[in-house]
Scaffold this motif. Structure first.
Motif, PDB file in Angstrom:
ATOM      1  N   THR A 296       3.431 -10.345  -9.491  1.00 20.47           N
ATOM      2  CA  THR A 296       3.204  -9.114  -9.011  1.00 20.47           C
ATOM      3  C   THR A 296       3.612  -8.982  -7.594  1.00 20.47           C
ATOM      4  OG1 THR A 296       1.284  -8.724 -10.340  1.00 20.47           O
ATOM      5  CG2 THR A 296       1.201  -7.443  -8.191  1.00 20.47           C
ATOM      6  N   VAL A 297       3.496 -10.032  -6.700  1.00 19.55           N
ATOM      7  CA  VAL A 297       3.848 -10.030  -5.175  1.00 19.55           C
ATOM      8  C   VAL A 297       5.218  -9.769  -5.349  1.00 19.55           C
ATOM      9  CG1 VAL A 297       4.010 -11.167  -3.281  1.00 19.55           C
ATOM     10  CG2 VAL A 297       2.150 -11.344  -4.173  1.00 19.55           C
ATOM     11  N   LYS A 298       5.961 -10.328  -5.952  1.00 24.72           N
ATOM     12  CA  LYS A 298       7.686 -10.235  -5.939  1.00 24.72           C
ATOM     13  C   LYS A 298       8.156  -8.923  -6.704  1.00 24.72           C
ATOM     14  CE  LYS A 298       8.458 -15.099  -7.223  1.00 24.72           C
ATOM     15  NZ  LYS A 298       8.672 -16.181  -8.322  1.00 24.72           N
ATOM     16  N   GLN A 299       7.368  -8.300  -7.162  1.00 26.90           N
ATOM     17  CA  GLN A 299       7.665  -6.776  -7.770  1.00 26.90           C
ATOM     18  C   GLN A 299       7.282  -5.900  -6.582  1.00 26.90           C
ATOM     19  OE1 GLN A 299       4.994  -6.431 -11.550  1.00 26.90           O
ATOM     20  NE2 GLN A 299       6.903  -7.079 -12.732  1.00 26.90           N
ATOM     21  N   ASN A 300       5.922  -6.097  -6.017  1.00 28.01           N
ATOM     22  CA  ASN A 300       5.834  -5.458  -4.700  1.00 28.01           C
ATOM     23  C   ASN A 300       6.877  -5.599  -3.638  1.00 28.01           C
ATOM     24  OD1 ASN A 300       3.162  -4.638  -5.879  1.00 28.01           O
ATOM     25  ND2 ASN A 300       2.265  -6.335  -4.677  1.00 28.01           N
ATOM     26  N   LEU A 301       7.424  -6.671  -3.476  1.00 26.78           N
ATOM     27  CA  LEU A 301       8.390  -6.914  -2.321  1.00 26.78           C
ATOM     28  C   LEU A 301       9.775  -5.985  -2.958  1.00 26.78           C
ATOM     29  CD1 LEU A 301       8.150 -10.512  -1.298  1.00 26.78           C
ATOM     30  CD2 LEU A 301       7.068  -8.717  -0.266  1.00 26.78           C
ATOM     31  N   GLU A 302      10.024  -6.288  -4.137  1.00 28.48           N
ATOM     32  CA  GLU A 302      11.397  -5.536  -4.897  1.00 28.48           C
ATOM     33  C   GLU A 302      11.106  -4.175  -4.503  1.00 28.48           C
ATOM     34  OE1 GLU A 302      14.110  -5.643  -8.865  1.00 28.48           O
ATOM     35  OE2 GLU A 302      12.575  -7.090  -8.428  1.00 28.48           O
ATOM     36  N   ASN A 303      10.125  -3.528  -5.113  1.00 22.86           N
ATOM     37  CA  ASN A 303       9.945  -1.829  -5.249  1.00 22.86           C
ATOM     38  C   ASN A 303       9.506  -1.058  -3.848  1.00 22.86           C
ATOM     39  OD1 ASN A 303      10.454  -2.476  -7.861  1.00 22.86           O
ATOM     40  ND2 ASN A 303       8.406  -2.724  -8.345  1.00 22.86           N
ATOM     41  N   GLN A 304       8.651  -1.785  -3.177  1.00 21.58           N
ATOM     42  CA  GLN A 304       8.263  -1.108  -2.108  1.00 21.58           C
ATOM     43  C   GLN A 304       8.687  -1.604  -0.501  1.00 21.58           C
ATOM     44  OE1 GLN A 304       6.307   1.351  -2.215  1.00 21.58           O
ATOM     45  NE2 GLN A 304       5.727   1.180  -4.401  1.00 21.58           N
TER      46      GLN A 304
END
Length: 291
Positions: A167-175
């Motif tokens: 989830t953290v990696k997705q947050n960094l990639e998307n936001q």
């Protein structure tokens, strides 16, 4: 790691920042403690007028932003502070984040030393009586802090460390427009300049990119192993961010290093002027305290 609870919003919780186009997105600086934020905040002050930025600490204190007059909120270009990821969910307009990560071993030791010497901090009295080892083993150390802050108020349920990191990696990639590294500070500034159309960022070269080995010289290897064990999620996150950072450099234009060296030369020329300003400012503040 304890998983933060998910959240849902009502219309009354949305903070109105006025109508904005995609190009006018609000910038959010998620300031992880002891990860280069003081210097970055000084650079932010060079880029924006005072009434165009707003600072608060703790996501629960976002009401301070809501308390501003509407005309003040509509002028804001950047929000900053020590708060968890998820602030954008409370805003009426699009937002883009940036942050800096730091090697978890260096960050933990630095945070401990900071708490020991800063009498104004809430846990100062407790921490100054602790050894580094006891601090790391206590609840006060807030291990895996970087991962916790970047997971934040996630709506995505996570039941394991692997799911949290995903989830953290997705947050960094998307936001996040920029995920910088304290140990690669000049390159980080270059990407911030590109992402937000900043003027050449200038800073005083002191305690900005401490060598990882230097900060550990006086720390027993057994204690370093304990830090790594207690911050295993932060270590994995940092390794991931390093790889992404190198990939971003590889994908940059051919003149990346040429422009980076130019930025460094300009900053080098700034050093005597910036140092003089800092000394004068420090002297004036010291004098004002006497009145």
């Amino acid at each position: 790691m304890e998983t933060p609870a998910s959240f849902s919003l009502s219309n009354s919780e949305i903070i109105d920042l006025g109508q904005r186009s995609h190009d006018e997105q609000i910038i959010i600086f998620l300031h992880i403690p002891k990860a280069g934020g003081t210097t970055i905040n000084g650079i932010i002050n060079q880029q924006y007028r005072k009434n165009c930025t707003f600072r608060f600490d703790g996501i629960e204190n976002r009401y301070k932003l809501a308390e501003l007059e509407q005309y003040q909120r509509s002028k804001l270009k950047l929000i900053r502070g020590h708060f968890a990821f998820g602030l954008h969910e409370f805003l009426s307009c699009p937002a883009k984040y940036f942050t800096l990560l730091r090697n978890p071993v260096s960050r933990t030791i630095s945070h401990y030393n900071y708490l020991c010497r800063s009498s104004s901090l809430p846990n100062h009295e407790k921490v100054k009586e602790m050894s580094l080892k006891n601090y790391i083993l206590s609840d006060l150390s807030n291990n895996n802090l970087q991962t916790k802050m970047l997971f934040g108020l996630s709506n995505v349920p996570a039941y394991s460390d692997e799911e949290i990191l995903t989830t953290v990696k997705q947050n960094l990639e998307n936001q996040f427009s920029v995920v910088g590294l304290v140990e690669r500070f000049d390159e980080t500034l270059f990407f911030l300049k590109q992402a937000f159309n900043w003027r050449v960022p200038l800073y005083i070269q002191q305690n900005i990119t401490p060598q990882h080995q230097h900060i550990q010289n006086n720390v027993d290897n057994n204690i370093i192993d304990i830090i790594k064990e207690k911050n295993s999620l932060d270590l994995e996150l940092y390794e991931y961010a390093q790889k992404q950072f190198e990939h971003q450099i590889a994908e940059s234009k051919k003149d990346f290093y040429q422009n980076l060296e130019r930025q460094k030369r300009i900053n080098q020329l700034y050093q005597p002027f910036g140092s003089t300003y800092n000394l004068a400012r420090h002297f004036m503040l010291k004098q004002l305290k006497k009145f």
